[in-house]
Design a protein around this motif. Structure first.
Motif, PDB file in Angstrom:
ATOM      1  N   ASP A 159       0.860  -1.184   0.000  1.00 16.47           N
ATOM      2  CA  ASP A 159       0.000   0.000   0.000  1.00 16.47           C
ATOM      3  C   ASP A 159       0.893   1.230   0.000  1.00 16.47           C
ATOM      4  O   ASP A 159       1.909   1.277   0.713  1.00 16.47           O
ATOM      5  CB  ASP A 159      -0.927   0.007   1.234  1.00 16.47           C
ATOM      6  N   ILE A 160       0.521   2.228  -0.816  1.00 16.32           N
ATOM      7  CA  ILE A 160       1.280   3.475  -0.927  1.00 16.32           C
ATOM      8  C   ILE A 160       0.620   4.524  -0.050  1.00 16.32           C
ATOM      9  O   ILE A 160      -0.609   4.669  -0.041  1.00 16.32           O
ATOM     10  CB  ILE A 160       1.345   3.938  -2.399  1.00 16.32           C
ATOM     11  N   HIS A 161       1.442   5.257   0.679  1.00 17.02           N
ATOM     12  CA  HIS A 161       0.908   6.274   1.589  1.00 17.02           C
ATOM     13  C   HIS A 161       0.197   7.366   0.783  1.00 17.02           C
ATOM     14  O   HIS A 161       0.731   7.864  -0.214  1.00 17.02           O
ATOM     15  CB  HIS A 161       2.040   6.877   2.414  1.00 17.02           C
ATOM     16  N   PRO A 162      -0.994   7.766   1.196  1.00 16.55           N
ATOM     17  CA  PRO A 162      -1.743   8.774   0.407  1.00 16.55           C
ATOM     18  C   PRO A 162      -1.124  10.165   0.441  1.00 16.55           C
ATOM     19  O   PRO A 162      -1.307  10.940  -0.503  1.00 16.55           O
ATOM     20  CB  PRO A 162      -3.135   8.767   1.065  1.00 16.55           C
ATOM     21  N   LYS A 189      -4.280   7.432   9.204  1.00  9.40           N
ATOM     22  CA  LYS A 189      -3.876   8.785   9.582  1.00  9.40           C
ATOM     23  C   LYS A 189      -2.852   8.734  10.710  1.00  9.40           C
ATOM     24  O   LYS A 189      -2.779   7.766  11.467  1.00  9.40           O
ATOM     25  CB  LYS A 189      -5.097   9.599  10.019  1.00  9.40           C
ATOM     26  N   ASN A 190      -2.050   9.792  10.819  1.00  5.68           N
ATOM     27  CA  ASN A 190      -1.019   9.855  11.856  1.00  5.68           C
ATOM     28  C   ASN A 190      -1.657   9.812  13.244  1.00  5.68           C
ATOM     29  O   ASN A 190      -2.791  10.267  13.451  1.00  5.68           O
ATOM     30  CB  ASN A 190      -0.183  11.125  11.706  1.00  5.68           C
ATOM     31  N   ASP A 191      -0.902   9.264  14.196  1.00  5.88           N
ATOM     32  CA  ASP A 191      -1.421   9.177  15.563  1.00  5.88           C
ATOM     33  C   ASP A 191      -1.298  10.538  16.261  1.00  5.88           C
ATOM     34  O   ASP A 191      -0.966  11.555  15.644  1.00  5.88           O
ATOM     35  CB  ASP A 191      -0.673   8.087  16.337  1.00  5.88           C
ATOM     36  N   LEU A 231       3.780   8.283  11.664  1.00  3.47           N
ATOM     37  CA  LEU A 231       3.148   7.488  10.612  1.00  3.47           C
ATOM     38  C   LEU A 231       2.832   6.096  11.139  1.00  3.47           C
ATOM     39  O   LEU A 231       3.605   5.511  11.915  1.00  3.47           O
ATOM     40  CB  LEU A 231       4.074   7.378   9.395  1.00  3.47           C
ATOM     41  N   ASN A 232       1.705   5.544  10.700  1.00  7.09           N
ATOM     42  CA  ASN A 232       1.327   4.205  11.153  1.00  7.09           C
ATOM     43  C   ASN A 232       0.495   3.531  10.074  1.00  7.09           C
ATOM     44  O   ASN A 232      -0.158   4.184   9.258  1.00  7.09           O
ATOM     45  CB  ASN A 232       0.561   4.262  12.480  1.00  7.09           C
ATOM     46  N   PHE A 233       0.539   2.200  10.090  1.00  2.34           N
ATOM     47  CA  PHE A 233      -0.270   1.397   9.179  1.00  2.34           C
ATOM     48  C   PHE A 233      -0.692   0.133   9.902  1.00  2.34           C
ATOM     49  O   PHE A 233      -0.150  -0.225  10.967  1.00  2.34           O
ATOM     50  CB  PHE A 233       0.500   1.073   7.886  1.00  2.34           C
ATOM     51  N   ASP A 284     -13.315   6.820  11.417  1.00  3.31           N
ATOM     52  CA  ASP A 284     -11.931   6.355  11.508  1.00  3.31           C
ATOM     53  C   ASP A 284     -11.800   5.075  12.320  1.00  3.31           C
ATOM     54  O   ASP A 284     -10.955   4.231  12.021  1.00  3.31           O
ATOM     55  CB  ASP A 284     -11.052   7.450  12.137  1.00  3.31           C
ATOM     56  N   TYR A 285     -12.591   4.906  13.362  1.00  2.00           N
ATOM     57  CA  TYR A 285     -12.382   3.782  14.276  1.00  2.00           C
ATOM     58  C   TYR A 285     -12.978   2.480  13.757  1.00  2.00           C
ATOM     59  O   TYR A 285     -12.652   1.409  14.245  1.00  2.00           O
ATOM     60  CB  TYR A 285     -12.990   4.100  15.649  1.00  2.00           C
ATOM     61  N   MET A 286     -13.856   2.515  12.768  1.00  2.54           N
ATOM     62  CA  MET A 286     -14.571   1.320  12.330  1.00  2.54           C
ATOM     63  C   MET A 286     -13.895   0.715  11.101  1.00  2.54           C
ATOM     64  O   MET A 286     -13.492   1.427  10.178  1.00  2.54           O
ATOM     65  CB  MET A 286     -16.035   1.659  12.016  1.00  2.54           C
ATOM     66  N   PHE A 287     -13.804  -0.616  11.121  1.00  6.52           N
ATOM     67  CA  PHE A 287     -13.247  -1.313   9.964  1.00  6.52           C
ATOM     68  C   PHE A 287     -13.861  -2.706   9.880  1.00  6.52           C
ATOM     69  O   PHE A 287     -14.392  -3.239  10.875  1.00  6.52           O
ATOM     70  CB  PHE A 287     -11.715  -1.390  10.038  1.00  6.52           C
ATOM     71  N   LEU A 288     -13.782  -3.294   8.690  1.00  4.16           N
ATOM     72  CA  LEU A 288     -14.313  -4.630   8.422  1.00  4.16           C
ATOM     73  C   LEU A 288     -13.167  -5.609   8.193  1.00  4.16           C
ATOM     74  O   LEU A 288     -12.131  -5.260   7.622  1.00  4.16           O
ATOM     75  CB  LEU A 288     -15.210  -4.610   7.172  1.00  4.16           C
TER      76      LEU A 288
END
Length: 689
Positions: free
Chosen positions: A365-368, A417-419, A424-426, A484-488
């Motif tokens: 994945d490339i950072h946006p 997004k940055n913390d 930077l984080n992924f 931001d907090y929700m993901f599948l």
């Protein structure tokens, strides 16, 4: 008379007497043959018959000693036991005599001959007598021998003891001599320069030894930081690198110009493809009933990665013609090295950047916001971050077993997004059931387990009486574009879990989405409630995350490897299958059948693995298991938009169709999707919403 003539005369007389003796001997022999011979039988001889006498008895003589022992044993210290030796000495000694021969010219031999009184033999061979008295005695003895020879008429016999000279044959005597060619001697030598020497001396004290150990320890620590796991030691390549460095310095001066020239050459070589990409529109779409086609454009491949499958595709958010490709293998029995390649539409013949890896790359994945940073997940469970601008082929950050490395392959990574500390984080998802957040702090990766994917009904009793929770295998995930907090998260068991970053032990919701592994889950780019999934059970399903039943289900008659939403419409998506086909759907036009179904591979058995839309140009790229990436242009019917919005090309070119009056708005796309959902939802559910 000289001694030699006297000896010849004596030899002549002796010869005459020998002939007379030979004549007498011959006569005596004839008388013996005339006499009858009588056979004498021993007393103990057997009386055998004629048959027994004629019987032939064959005996084979061997070199083996019949008296040699066959049961000799030796003690084996290795096995601590007596073992019989296979080899037996067959040698039998019948006679042995220790000789006491001396060389006749040695001092000891001369002394013995002198004591025996035959020292005159040495004077015959040219040795000088010890003194004059010995010489006179020798002369007298020689005269006596001559006189006796004249009287008896026979040649004197040489004395025993080896001192007499052997007489030659007087009747057939000839002296021969030959001279051979002596090869000349040659000398060969080389002179070398002495090795350089340097005298070094120093005083070693306790504090100097301490400082030396401290410097060595610091140097080892720096080397550990530079060394990355999975990389081989580069000491073997140092010599090659030193010779190449000089060439690279010269090449860097003209690298930009060479790259421009290479792109110009490729543009001329693929001029027809470039013209199709820029201007060609399929005119036959006007005569088709809401159906479109895909026009093949460029085909991207790299020689070193042809045997590796395409495991991920990602467009660069800043450079519209640049995309990244990860190479690996989905077959766990055929794992090898991996590679990350960056291709551009301006140069389809060779990648812009390559990053070889020791393990297969399964996702990237490339950072946006920082398009030069690329996060990658590997088959061995590690994750890494590559920096394209550094010009190095190694990862700038790499996880190890010490800092939270996954124990199973990493199937997807995604930048976030940055913390709060602006780091930077992924995130990454793996088959070990962990979803991990990775934070880039200085030159290290810090990990934090966000959630463990546990099976609700999968707890087992341990031998100690406790409960063992079983983890399910995560295969894909996607974060909500607005929340931001929700993901599948999709799993190999076919379930879809709705999770939150704030809860690490439980899910917000779970859906039994598919019967087999889920390969992709993706939120709609416009509608906040809609997401799409694909699976190995041949189906693609569209969901509303507030409802547990799918809104739409499409059967593609083959395993679906990937699915992607179109960036220009909320109702258009595309999918690739294992039988080499690309499906494009537009729910606004046809809710049941695809508006395009096209095979894009040269061989029927080639599987398509991934697909991705370009955010700006009307093309999409698909990757297969043979390492090829094919770019396809969408025909006008596949990107047809409502009259009140601009077409896809206006976003890229700044131009629109006639009659188009407005840009694509999220509200319009959401309303278009809601209109479709209202037709398929149950009446009661429609009233609640």
């Amino acid at each position: 008379m000289p001694p030699k003539r006297q000896q010849k005369a004596l030899a002549g007389k002796g010869g005459r007497n020998r002939r007379e003796d030979d004549d007498l001997t011959e006569v005596g022999d004839q008388d013996e043959w005339l006499n009858a011979k009588t056979l004498v039988k021993p007393e103990d001889q057997l009386n055998l018959t004629e048959t027994e006498l004629k019987e032939e008895i064959t005996r084979i003589l061997t070199a083996n000693n019949p008296h040699a022992p066959q049961n000799i044993v030796r003690y084996s210290f290795k096995e601590n036991t007596y073992k019989q030796t296979a080899h037996v000495d067959q040698l039998a000694v019948h006679f042995s005599l220790d000789g006491n021969l001396l060389h006749k010219e040695s001092d000891e031999a001369k002394r013995q001959l002198t004591r025996q009184g035959i020292a005159e033999a040495y004077s015959y061979y040219g040795s000088a007598p010890a003194d004059e008295d010995a010489a006179e005695e020798e002369t007298e003895k020689t005269d006596e021998v001559k006189a006796e020879g004249d009287e008896e008429g026979a040649s004197p016999e040489p004395k025993s003891g080896g001192g007499a000279k052997k007489l030659t044959n007087q009747f057939n005597y000839s002296e021969r001599a030959s001279q051979t060619y002596n090869n000349p001697h040659r000398e060969r030598g080389t002179a070398t320069e002495p090795p350089p020497r340097a005298t070094f001396s120093a005083n070693a004290s306790q504090w100097e030894i301490f400082d030396a150990y401290k410097e060595d320890f610091e140097r080892q620590e720096r080397n550990k930081e530079k060394k990355l796991p999975g990389r081989k030691d580069e000491s073997k390549n140092k010599k090659k690198l030193t010779s190449i460095d000089g060439q690279n310095d010269d090449f860097n001066l003209i690298s930009k110009a060479v790259k421009v020239i290479e792109r110009m050459v490729n543009q001329n070589s693929f001029d027809d493809v470039a013209q199709d990409f820029k201007y060609y529109e399929d005119v036959s779409d006007e005569y088709r009933d809401q159906e479109g086609t895909l026009l093949p454009l460029w085909k991207f491949a790299y020689d070193r990665s042809k045997k590796l499958a395409i495991t991920s595709l990602c467009w660069n958010p800043k450079y519209r013609d640049l995309f990244a490709v990860s190479h690996g293998s989905y077959d766990f029995m055929k794992q090898s090295k991996g590679m990350i390649c960056f291709y551009t539409l301006k140069n389809p013949s060779f990648p812009e950047y390559t990053f070889p890896t020791e393990s297969g790359v399964m996702c990237l994945d490339i950072h946006p916001e920082h398009p030069y940073l690329v996060a990658a997940g590997f088959y061995d469970g590690s994750v890494g971050v590559f920096n394209v601008t550094e010009g190095k082929s190694v990862a700038q950050y790499m996880s190890t077993a010490k800092n939270g490395k996954h124990t199973d392959p990493v199937w997807q990574v995604r930048w976030q997004k940055n913390d709060l500390d602006n780091n930077l984080n992924f995130y990454s998802v793996s088959s070990d059931g962990r979803i991990v957040q990775w934070t880039l702090v200085k030159n290290e990766l810090h990990f934090h387990d966000v959630i463990h994917l546990s099976l609700a009904e999968g707890s087992n009793d341990s031998p100690d009486g406790g409960q063992l929770s079983t983890l399910c295998c995560g295969t894909t995930f996607d974060f909500h574009p607005q929340t931001d907090y929700m993901f599948l998260v999709g799993t190999e068991e076919g379930k879809i879990h709705k999770c939150s970053k704030a809860y690490s032990t439980q899910f917000l919701d779970s859906i039994d989405a598919h019967h087999m592994a889920v390969y992709k889950v993706s939120w709609n780019k416009f509608h906040p409630k809609i997401f799409i999934t694909c699976s190995a059970d041949w189906t693609v399903k569209i969901w509303d995350h507030t409802v547990k039943d799918p809104m739409f289900t499409f059967d593609l008659s083959s395993s679906v490897g990937d699915v992607a939403w179109a960036p220009y419409s909320s109702t258009v998506f595309a999918a690739v299958t294992a039988d080499g086909k690309v499906f494009v759907y537009d729910l606004n036009i046809n809710k049941y059948e695809p508006i395009c179904e096209q095979s894009v591979v040269a061989k029927k058995k080639t599987k398509l693995t991934h697909i991705s839309f370009n955010p700006y140009h009307p093309i999409l790229i698909v990757g297969d298991e043979r390492g090829y990436v094919t770019s396809l242009k969408l025909s006008p019917n596949l990107r047809k938009l409502p009259k009140n919005s601009n077409n896809f090309d206006r976003r890229a070119k700044g131009q629109g169709k006639k009659g188009a009056s407005a840009e694509i708005t999220p509200e319009g796309e959401i309303a278009k999707m809601d209109k479709l959902l209202a037709l398929v939802r149950e009446p009661e559910l429609a009233k609640k919403n």
